[in-house]
Write an enzyme that holds these catalytic residues in place. Structure first.
Site, mmCIF file in Angstrom:
data_model
loop_
_atom_site.group_PDB
_atom_site.id
_atom_site.type_symbol
_atom_site.label_atom_id
_atom_site.label_comp_id
_atom_site.label_asym_id
_atom_site.label_seq_id
_atom_site.Cartn_x
_atom_site.Cartn_y
_atom_site.Cartn_z
ATOM 1 N N HIS A 63 -20.980 4.337 -28.194
ATOM 2 C CA HIS A 63 -20.361 3.598 -29.262
ATOM 3 C C HIS A 63 -20.832 2.319 -29.367
ATOM 4 O O HIS A 63 -20.111 1.335 -30.021
ATOM 5 C CB HIS A 63 -18.754 3.581 -29.152
ATOM 6 C CG HIS A 63 -18.351 4.892 -29.096
ATOM 7 N ND1 HIS A 63 -17.673 5.523 -30.287
ATOM 8 C CD2 HIS A 63 -18.131 5.830 -28.193
ATOM 9 C CE1 HIS A 63 -17.247 6.528 -30.198
ATOM 10 N NE2 HIS A 63 -17.331 6.991 -28.915
ATOM 11 N N LYS A 69 -10.395 -6.880 -37.403
ATOM 12 C CA LYS A 69 -10.975 -6.150 -36.342
ATOM 13 C C LYS A 69 -10.983 -6.797 -34.951
ATOM 14 O O LYS A 69 -10.517 -8.057 -35.056
ATOM 15 C CB LYS A 69 -12.480 -5.872 -36.825
ATOM 16 C CG LYS A 69 -13.207 -7.157 -37.360
ATOM 17 C CD LYS A 69 -14.451 -6.921 -37.622
ATOM 18 C CE LYS A 69 -14.589 -6.323 -39.119
ATOM 19 N NZ LYS A 69 -14.958 -4.809 -39.314
ATOM 20 N N ARG A 70 -11.366 -6.470 -33.838
ATOM 21 C CA ARG A 70 -11.395 -6.974 -32.638
ATOM 22 C C ARG A 70 -12.180 -8.618 -32.898
ATOM 23 O O ARG A 70 -13.181 -8.466 -33.874
ATOM 24 C CB ARG A 70 -11.921 -6.448 -31.654
ATOM 25 C CG ARG A 70 -11.129 -5.341 -30.870
ATOM 26 C CD ARG A 70 -9.914 -6.171 -30.331
ATOM 27 N NE ARG A 70 -10.354 -6.743 -29.068
ATOM 28 C CZ ARG A 70 -9.833 -6.262 -27.987
ATOM 29 N NH1 ARG A 70 -9.280 -5.051 -27.783
ATOM 30 N NH2 ARG A 70 -10.313 -6.778 -26.711
ATOM 31 N N LYS A 101 -19.363 -9.639 -34.596
ATOM 32 C CA LYS A 101 -18.739 -9.241 -35.991
ATOM 33 C C LYS A 101 -18.614 -10.652 -36.870
ATOM 34 O O LYS A 101 -18.205 -10.459 -38.022
ATOM 35 C CB LYS A 101 -17.252 -8.753 -35.782
ATOM 36 C CG LYS A 101 -17.170 -7.440 -34.709
ATOM 37 C CD LYS A 101 -15.783 -6.995 -34.415
ATOM 38 C CE LYS A 101 -15.977 -5.728 -33.381
ATOM 39 N NZ LYS A 101 -16.156 -4.429 -34.218
ATOM 40 N N THR A 142 -15.181 1.650 -38.808
ATOM 41 C CA THR A 142 -14.164 2.711 -39.295
ATOM 42 C C THR A 142 -13.439 2.079 -40.195
ATOM 43 O O THR A 142 -12.969 2.815 -41.223
ATOM 44 C CB THR A 142 -13.711 3.822 -38.297
ATOM 45 O OG1 THR A 142 -13.141 2.703 -37.236
ATOM 46 C CG2 THR A 142 -14.596 4.497 -37.564
ATOM 47 N N LYS A 182 -11.744 2.902 -44.237
ATOM 48 C CA LYS A 182 -10.328 2.924 -44.550
ATOM 49 C C LYS A 182 -10.212 1.851 -45.812
ATOM 50 O O LYS A 182 -9.505 2.284 -46.782
ATOM 51 C CB LYS A 182 -9.652 2.356 -43.459
ATOM 52 C CG LYS A 182 -9.740 3.476 -42.092
ATOM 53 C CD LYS A 182 -9.070 2.749 -40.843
ATOM 54 C CE LYS A 182 -9.504 3.750 -39.680
ATOM 55 N NZ LYS A 182 -9.310 3.022 -38.507
HETATM 56 C C1 26V Z 1 -16.149 -0.893 -24.109
HETATM 57 C C2 26V Z 1 -15.901 -1.055 -22.791
HETATM 58 C C3 26V Z 1 -16.894 -1.783 -21.785
HETATM 59 C C4 26V Z 1 -16.544 -1.752 -20.389
HETATM 60 C C5 26V Z 1 -14.965 -2.262 -20.058
HETATM 61 C C6 26V Z 1 -13.968 -1.442 -21.017
HETATM 62 C C7 26V Z 1 -14.445 -1.097 -22.410
HETATM 63 C C8 26V Z 1 -13.596 -0.704 -23.186
HETATM 64 C C9 26V Z 1 -13.836 -0.123 -24.351
HETATM 65 C C10 26V Z 1 -15.071 -0.271 -25.103
HETATM 66 C C11 26V Z 1 -15.514 0.304 -26.017
HETATM 67 C C12 26V Z 1 -16.422 -0.550 -26.862
HETATM 68 C C13 26V Z 1 -17.261 0.130 -27.698
HETATM 69 C C14 26V Z 1 -16.348 0.370 -29.271
HETATM 70 O O1 26V Z 1 -15.197 0.209 -29.156
HETATM 71 N N1 26V Z 1 -17.076 0.717 -30.074
HETATM 72 C C15 26V Z 1 -16.795 0.738 -31.453
HETATM 73 O O2 26V Z 1 -16.714 2.265 -31.542
HETATM 74 C C16 26V Z 1 -16.144 2.665 -32.954
HETATM 75 C C17 26V Z 1 -16.272 4.032 -32.972
HETATM 76 O O3 26V Z 1 -17.170 4.880 -32.655
HETATM 77 C C18 26V Z 1 -17.357 2.145 -34.030
HETATM 78 O O4 26V Z 1 -16.858 2.366 -35.052
HETATM 79 C C19 26V Z 1 -17.676 0.550 -33.603
HETATM 80 O O5 26V Z 1 -18.567 0.173 -34.657
HETATM 81 C C20 26V Z 1 -18.029 0.368 -32.202
HETATM 82 O O6 26V Z 1 -18.067 -1.251 -31.959
#
Ligand code: 26V
Length: 739
Positions: free
Chosen positions: A368, A559-560, A565, A667, A671
């Site tokens: 992701h 968004k975050r 971003k 995503t 929406k």
């Molecule tokens: C990453 C990490 C890094 C390590 C520490 C804990 C932690 C927790 C969550 C994440 C997730 C980051 C990745 C993420 O949210 N990606 C997003 O995924 C969406 C669904 O596929 C996508 O639409 C977004 O573009 C993407 O940024």
């Protein structure tokens, strides 16, 4: 109660569904909540309603699970550290087609469904895109009648609550479970022992075979809580199982022998910290041992549960992969790969090749993010301490992988060390994404461009070593929550024109093309948008005390907060608009309300400073009488799924402006488009496919392409050059105004 027979159980023909919702509501209010008309609070009304709806689901839920067992169907398990579900009541009602029925019942008692749903806490068990995608998939898989199960963690504290103090983000704990969760059912009998620490010992059997045992471990118990996941317009009800950590009942022997009763009890509560809180980082892998404990905790519990279910119908593990697909949501559950190997080798006594075949055929991995700091790497020291047997297995996987690489791909030492699962250095690390790729039969990116970047940039050697392993699965969203539930008036307007099939088959929306010149239809659509904007205006006024103009463009970026971003770019643009208004007060200007929402990771200072900047700029612009209602800027605190449901239907313009190549998919972009907003964006993530679908002429595309971004970086990007060459930019950056 009007139960017909004398058994303690309902029979199939005499269904719980025959109870009316209103009877169930009354029973819950009185017997479970012990409240009456005089003492019930708004939260009680919500709680009693939710329990009545859940009661109505139970029969279908049991039946669905039974059918899966009886038919021994292949199951898909979605392992995710995050499920960002939001509120459930309205969604449950939509999927069961109970919404109107219930609204009517409640009205008889002078209650409004709209008010009752507001009492529900958001289930914020996720950070952003990845967690919300998991929640959308659950809805879609149930709707498609797939035998699918979600597995995750029942965090006691979800994503932090965001307050704004003097323009700065302040984090507060989100104790969402404090008032109880009517949707969950504790499964007392579903609990597993999770092992940590200890050591590995080996012994030889009579035949000279070497076996490994992981002993002297410190154990914790995982208890399963189930949440029903009803599909839309089907009787299928799937299951989301979330694990909570409980101490084992044996007190620590040493402490107990020393008579230190209180210390022994205290140690129990540290065990329970494992499922206490969601890590609020979404872009930086910190490498904290508690996080690894969480990852292994839910992976181990889920695999034990999956194997238990498999064994109901099977006496050997030989058909496991044929009956089981396990999808790894990012690298967070990737310890499942060595864990399944450990079970197959040490407990099921398979040989390496058999175990490896089953493992790789079972797992698939979704990536992701390409942001390097977010790619998980676990310190070998930490792994050795916490999961010693897994580290041995990872080393063995790496040894065999590198042997294969040298034989069939390259013997170039530099490349070999680049793609090794172990990053060498002063401290060694395991590269979890590489482990995921080697241990899975498929790896997917989440949009076409993202998958290409995986294949050609960040995992290019792996793509050459394993041709065909990388596939694209572009993200999607559930149109039930994001149109039918969030924007019921628009959903109804559409249904009146083309029927309701779009809710299951979104491409049916194309039928609307026949009505692009239907004046009445277009007017109705605009009226609905205006009504949604009015609702949002009221919210902004009551929560933030800012008056906005509903006839302005509602320009929204939610968004975050992250540098890639580019919320900063958006606010710089707002400052530019402000300068233009001040310099040409009489010039015609299309009024705009620019709305931001989103959280920054608590330790991400740069992102937090952008929030502060937006709030300062808002202070100036919103209080400048020369601007009036031409331009307003609003930072909405505590962005959440529920807030998204209010914002998205009210948007005219959707901001999707990430630096090309960085946003894996997005995503939110989908929406907004689904709710009729226009998009301004870069050629990034799923924006690319959206542009293909709706036509580039219907999107406002700007900026560099992802390859151009790479080239620019390689040739030496110097932002100062742009600043020096652009007087407009200079003014935006250096403007000093106080009102
Ligand atoms: C990453 C990490 C890094 C390590 C520490 C804990 C932690 C927790 C969550 C994440 C997730 C980051 C990745 C993420 O949210 N990606 C997003 O995924 C969406 C669904 O596929 C996508 O639409 C977004 O573009 C993407 O940024």
């Amino acid at each position: 109660m009007k139960k017909g027979n004398s058994s303690l159980f309902f029979t199939d023909s005499e269904s719980a569904e025959s109870y009316s919702l209103s009877n169930q509501f009354a029973e819950n209010m009185e017997f479970r909540l012990v409240k009456d008309r005089n003492t019930a609070t708004p939260y009680d009304f919500y709680y009693a309603t939710a329990m009545a709806v859940k009661d109505n689901l139970v029969r279908k839920w049991l039946r669905t699970q039974n059918t899966y067992n009886e038919n021994d169907t292949k199951r898909v398990y979605y392992l995710s550290m995050e499920f960002l579900i939001g509120r459930l009541l309205k969604n449950m009602l939509t999927n069961l087609s109970y919404d109107e029925k219930l609204a009517e019942i409640l009205e008889r008692d002078g209650l409004k469904l709209e008010d009752i749903v507001e009492a529900e806490e958001d289930m914020g068990l996720g950070n952003g895109g990845l967690g919300r995608l998991a929640a959308c998939f659950l809805d879609s898989m149930a709707t498609l009648k797939l035998p699918a199960f979600g597995y995750g963690i029942r965090y006691e504290y979800g994503i932090f609550k965001q307050l704004i103090d003097n323009g700065y983000q302040v984090e507060q704990p989100d104790h969402w479970l404090a008032t109880g969760n009517p949707w969950e059912t504790l499964r007392r009998e579903i609990n597993y022992r999770i092992k940590y620490f200890g050591k590995v010992i080996s012994h030889k059997d009579d035949k000279g075979n070497l076996w490994f045992d992981w002993v002297d471990t410190e154990d914790v118990i995982a208890m399963g809580y189930d949440i029903p996941v009803p599909g839309y317009n089907t009787d299928n009800v799937n299951n989301l199982r979330l694990w909570a950590a409980r101490s084992t009942d044996e007190f620590s022997f040493q402490e107990f022998n020393r008579g230190n009763y209180l210390q022994a009890v205290e140690n129990k509560s540290t065990d329970e910290n494992i499922s206490k809180v969601l890590y609020p980082n979404d872009s930086y892998a910190q490498g904290k041992i508690l996080r690894l404990k969480q990852e292994y905790f839910f992976v181990s519990a889920s695999l034990q549960d999956i194997i238990r279910k498999y064994k109901i119908n099977h006496s050997s593990m030989a058909d496991f992969a044929e009956k089981t697909a396990i999808q790894l949501n990012d690298t967070h559950p990737v310890i499942a790969i060595p864990e399944l190997m450990r079970i197959l080798l040490d407990e099921e006594k398979l040989d390496w090749d058999e175990a490896w075949k089953i493992t790789t055929e079972t797992f698939a991995y979704t990536n992701h993010t390409v942001v390097p700091e977010a790619l998980e790497e676990w310190s070998v020291n930490i792994l050795e301490l916490l999961l010693p047997r897994h580290l041995d297995i990872i080393y063995e996987i790496n040894h065999r992988f590198l042997k294969y690489v040298k034989q069939y791909y390259t013997a170039d030492d530099e490349i070999v060390s680049e793609i090794s699962l172990i990053k060498e250095g002063k401290e060694k690390f395991v590269r979890m994404a590489y482990l995921a790729i080697v241990g899975s039969h498929h790896v997917n990116g989440v949009a076409a461009l993202h998958t290409e970047i995986l294949k050609n940039r960040i995992f290019k050697h792996f793509h050459k070593i394993f041709p065909g392993k990388f596939v694209n699965v572009t993200n999607g969203i559930t149109p039930r929550r994001w149109l039918r539930t969030a924007n019921p008036k628009l959903a109804e307007l559409i249904t009146n024109k083309i029927g309701s099939s779009w809710a299951k088959n979104l491409s049916d929306l194309r039928k609307l093309e026949d009505f692009t010149n239907d004046k009445k239809f277009l007017k109705d659509w605009q009226d609905i948008k205006l009504e949604n904007k009015k609702k949002l205006k009221d919210y902004i006024e009551s929560e933030h005390n800012i008056k906005v103009n509903i006839n302005s463009i509602f320009d929204i970026q939610i968004k975050r907060f992250h540098e890639y971003k580019r919320q900063l770019l958006n606010v710089l643009h707002v400052i530019d608009l402000y300068i233009q208004i001040r310099e040409n007060p009489d010039k015609e200007f299309t009024p705009r309300t620019v709305i931001f929402g989103g959280k920054a990771a608590p330790a991400y200072l740069q992102a937090k400073m952008v929030i502060k900047l937006i709030n300062n700029v808002a202070d100036v612009i919103n209080n400048d009488p020369q601007v009036g209602d031409k331009l307003k800027i609003v930072f909405l605190k505590n962005y959440s799924v529920s807030l998204a449901e209010l914002l998205i239907p009210a948007a005219d313009l959707s901001e999707q402006i990430s630096t090309a190549g960085f946003e894996a998919s997005g995503t939110g972009n989908m929406k907004f488009a689904l709710n009729g907003a226009l998009t301004i964006g870069t050629m990034d993530g799923a924006n690319v496919e959206m542009a293909e679908e709706i036509g580039e002429e219907n999107m406002f595309i700007f900026g560099l392409l992802s390859d151009e971004v790479v080239k620019l970086k390689e040739s030496g990007y110097d932002p100062k050059e742009y600043y020096d060459a652009n007087p407009r930019l200079q003014r935006v950056v250096s403007i000093k105004i106080s009102v």
